[in-house]
Scaffold this active site. Sequence first.
Site, PDB file in Angstrom:
ATOM      1  N   LYS A  45      39.934   7.005  35.213  1.00 57.74           N
ATOM      2  CA  LYS A  45      39.691   6.479  36.547  1.00 57.74           C
ATOM      3  C   LYS A  45      38.248   5.983  36.654  1.00 57.74           C
ATOM      4  O   LYS A  45      37.394   6.561  35.990  1.00 57.74           O
ATOM      5  CB  LYS A  45      39.963   7.546  37.617  1.00 57.74           C
ATOM      6  CG  LYS A  45      39.108   8.840  37.418  1.00 57.74           C
ATOM      7  CD  LYS A  45      38.387   9.345  38.618  1.00 57.74           C
ATOM      8  CE  LYS A  45      37.122   8.641  38.958  1.00 57.74           C
ATOM      9  NZ  LYS A  45      35.861   9.239  38.525  1.00 57.74           N
ATOM     10  N   TYR A  96      37.990  10.005  43.979  1.00 56.48           N
ATOM     11  CA  TYR A  96      38.491  11.357  44.293  1.00 56.48           C
ATOM     12  C   TYR A  96      38.645  11.549  45.798  1.00 56.48           C
ATOM     13  O   TYR A  96      39.592  12.193  46.255  1.00 56.48           O
ATOM     14  CB  TYR A  96      37.554  12.433  43.735  1.00 56.48           C
ATOM     15  CG  TYR A  96      37.581  12.542  42.243  1.00 56.48           C
ATOM     16  CD1 TYR A  96      38.743  12.948  41.579  1.00 56.48           C
ATOM     17  CD2 TYR A  96      36.474  12.245  41.469  1.00 56.48           C
ATOM     18  CE1 TYR A  96      38.781  13.043  40.203  1.00 56.48           C
ATOM     19  CE2 TYR A  96      36.494  12.336  40.098  1.00 56.48           C
ATOM     20  CZ  TYR A  96      37.654  12.728  39.458  1.00 56.48           C
ATOM     21  OH  TYR A  96      37.691  12.825  38.098  1.00 56.48           O
TER      22      TYR A  96
END
Lengths: 380, 380
Positions: free
Chosen positions: A140, A226
């Site tokens: 990510k 996140y």
Amino acid sequence: MKKISRRTFNKTLSKGLGGAALVSSMPLAACGLNGTSKNQNSLGIALVGLGSYSTYQLAPALQDTHYCHLAGIVTGTPEKEQQWAKRYNIPKTHIYNYENFDAIAQNDDIDIVYVVLPNSMHADFSIRAAKAGKHVICEKPMAMNVEECNAIIDACKKAQVKLGIGYRLHSEPYTQEVKRLVREKTFGNINYISADAAYQSLTNPNQWRLNKSLSGGGALMNMGVYSIQSLIYGSGQNPVSVTAQEFSTRPDYFKDTDETITAQFEFPSGTVGQMMTSHNVRANRLFASCDKGWFELDPASTYIPLAGRTSRRELNFPQESQQKLQMDDFARHVLEGTPNKAPGEMGKRDMIIVEAIYNSIAGGNKKIALDLGHMGITDS
Amino acid sequence: MKKISRRTFNKTLSKGLGGAALVSSMPLAACGLNGTSKNQNSLGIALVGLGSYSTYQLAPALQDTHYCHLAGIVTGTPEKEQQWAKRYNIPKTHIYNYENFDAIAQNDDIDIVYVVLPNSMHADFSIRAAKAGKHVICEKPMAMNVEECNAIIDACKKAQVKLGIGYRLHSEPYTQEVKRLVREKTFGNINYISADAAYQSLTNPNQWRLNKSLSGGGALMNMGVYSIQSLIYGSGQNPVSVTAQEFSTRPDYFKDTDETITAQFEFPSGTVGQMMTSHNVRANRLFASCDKGWFELDPASTYIPLAGRTSRRELNFPQESQQKLQMDDFARHVLEGTPNKAPGEMGKRDMIIVEAIYNSIAGGNKKIALDLGHMGITDS
């Protein structure tokens, strides 16, 4: 903090060398120092990019995984080849650099390529891995922009390989508990959800994460993902709008990437979401206030053990390497067809939100409507 | 939760009846049931508006105060006159209604008028109290708008009476500790501060707080003022800009007042602030992340005992009625010239910020610059 044991994986037991028969006749040798045994079909993973995340998280975790193992490495730094070969008993034939990487197609010991490079190289190496016929885990944020996400997804579809994003928390027990509380509506409607994910960078202004051509963006492209993830799995929904603000207090250090970003999300059920991400703040928390109580994780997205509580009780789950759980889950998805907990569509969805946040800021903090439907939501 | 003892104050000892000599000769009678003694110069307070805050917080607290006592009431509800007269031994001569209120000027037993009415009546009664020569405590929010705040401040100046805002937390020990940590820079620079102050209203859509003509606004004018206060005393600075967003999910219930508002503050030192206030969410927290640690209050602004911790330790302070401490502090300000912990300038400053937040929302979430200087900051 759990101490992750490291052991040398017995290569002769790996799937590529026809381990199935060997394993059944050599049960003891198949056990790691801590008793972890490899599945007879354990998949070989090649790590692409040997930075600190590969060095201190993924490689150690791969010593404890059950359904996959470290089978190869891809690095642009020749000195690392020897170090890793020695430490993890990796044969020369399983070591690649960025130029000869495509030859990995001929290596039957490598089933999965895990792309752990700077963001600007995610698309290129994920697509090359797919073309080499390897399943792909892409760290990510998935890529530099939505266009690149589409290219990765298309390449994996075309090559008929599986694609997962390195969202380790979808295999992590505290996060699973949050998803269960949301799915089962344990506390009723969620009226408010707040997610902070941030750390403070002080000593290395030249790291790739602070170089926009390599990272695509600052805090938002890093910890911000996140926060976005927390708001979505903590509410069980995709947002229908986002509004965002940027803050800059140390422009000499954060030369061309965002230092701190706040954003507000609207969700279909009426949940109000608020997030903060930063490279200049220490904070890591997910909090949800519901009609019949609340739940909280703090920390919510660190590598160190998460912790959490609800209005009813303290949460307490066994601590394991998040990366071990994540890679085993992806390997099982490949081997057994279990659900893909973090598919490419999820990474793409988050990149759509990242782009909307940057667009909101560029447009003077205006509200940006989103039409994501159920995109990327795996289990709620 | 501390149980607040109630006792009948011996009127013969009050300052208005020349208590000084009596007190010194009658030390035992000057003690309350719980041992609380009144200062010989204890000031008489008249509560204006006998709603739940006066009934369950202020009047009980005034039984335990040392520097002031309940001397009179002002109510528009005749039935309450008898109840209160009996419960608190208030003579008929010290009971007023909204029409004959101005006659309070002739009552020497009443030194302070505490305005606990709906927001729309704050300015009128604060100004009338000042004109009657009484010191004024005005509940928060100070008024309907900045213009009214100016009128109150001017009236008190002209009448040479003291003016305090009902910001009970400025006398509360957890809040004092936060202010100390900020003032002494215990954790270094504060990079991020977050303040949520919200409760969920479900059963009474017709209450005055949800009627804009009486309240001036919804969540922001109510709990939102605590969020604003938290961000300011938790950072030790006034904001230089504010950006805000409004969320509406139950418009049938919240007909003409704001349900949920989020806002982001920029501070001169670089601190980034974020707040949420709501009439549809349960949350109450102040969190600050600093260079060398963090501090947190949760709850941060409720009547029930606050709680808090820092990155070094759990905070633990004795629990007392916040309103008792607040009213005693104001009485000492009047009697002894100690600092006014919540002066009118502070209430006005917060109203400037409230108006900026509403303006940001009305302007499509645009950033509003503020030029507040040190206005309203009392002790940092």
